[in-house]
Design a protein around this motif. Structure first.
Motif, mmCIF file in Angstrom:
data_model
loop_
_atom_site.group_PDB
_atom_site.id
_atom_site.type_symbol
_atom_site.label_atom_id
_atom_site.label_comp_id
_atom_site.label_asym_id
_atom_site.label_seq_id
_atom_site.Cartn_x
_atom_site.Cartn_y
_atom_site.Cartn_z
ATOM 1 N N TRP A 5 -9.998 -7.211 7.622
ATOM 2 C CA TRP A 5 -9.137 -6.467 6.715
ATOM 3 C C TRP A 5 -8.495 -5.310 7.485
ATOM 4 C CZ3 TRP A 5 -8.888 -6.526 1.087
ATOM 5 C CH2 TRP A 5 -9.530 -7.629 0.523
ATOM 6 N N VAL A 6 -7.310 -4.920 7.046
ATOM 7 C CA VAL A 6 -6.621 -3.769 7.642
ATOM 8 C C VAL A 6 -6.360 -2.771 6.525
ATOM 9 C CG1 VAL A 6 -4.515 -3.016 8.804
ATOM 10 C CG2 VAL A 6 -5.527 -5.220 9.375
ATOM 11 N N VAL A 24 -3.430 1.114 1.164
ATOM 12 C CA VAL A 24 -3.052 -0.297 1.229
ATOM 13 C C VAL A 24 -4.131 -1.046 2.001
ATOM 14 C CG1 VAL A 24 -1.293 -1.951 1.945
ATOM 15 C CG2 VAL A 24 -0.613 0.345 1.215
ATOM 16 N N LEU A 25 -4.777 -1.984 1.329
ATOM 17 C CA LEU A 25 -5.807 -2.826 1.939
ATOM 18 C C LEU A 25 -5.226 -4.222 2.114
ATOM 19 C CD1 LEU A 25 -8.736 -1.671 -0.339
ATOM 20 C CD2 LEU A 25 -8.202 -0.866 1.961
ATOM 21 N N GLY A 32 -5.137 -13.602 0.336
ATOM 22 C CA GLY A 32 -4.122 -13.153 -0.601
ATOM 23 C C GLY A 32 -3.305 -11.986 -0.085
ATOM 24 N N PRO A 33 -2.500 -11.425 -0.988
ATOM 25 C CA PRO A 33 -1.583 -10.342 -0.602
ATOM 26 C C PRO A 33 -2.314 -9.002 -0.485
ATOM 27 C CG PRO A 33 -1.399 -10.767 -2.936
ATOM 28 C CD PRO A 33 -2.342 -11.808 -2.377
#
Length: 64
Positions: A5-6, A24-25, A32-33
């Motif tokens: 994850w970012v 924002v993950l 997914g988005p």
């Protein structure tokens, strides 16, 4: 959440012309988005919104 994850911090201007920080993950593409989480508070300048969000994140890591 794992290392695939970012996370990022963005600042958006809302309809009233005030600035809101948004966490924002971004998961791996197959999951997914991106997930956008607004951080509470509205500010007159974008750098104030970003600073408040960074303060909140620092407090979370300290356990405040």
């Amino acid at each position: 959440m794992d290392e695939d994850w970012v996370s990022n911090l963005e600042v958006d201007c809302n309809e009233s012309g005030r600035f809101v920080a948004v966490l924002v993950l971004t998961p791996p593409p197959e999951l997914g988005p991106p997930i956008r989480v607004p951080i509470e508070g509205e500010y007159d300048r974008p750098e104030l919104a970003e600073g408040a969000a960074l303060d909140a994140l620092a407090a979370m890591t300290r356990g405040d």
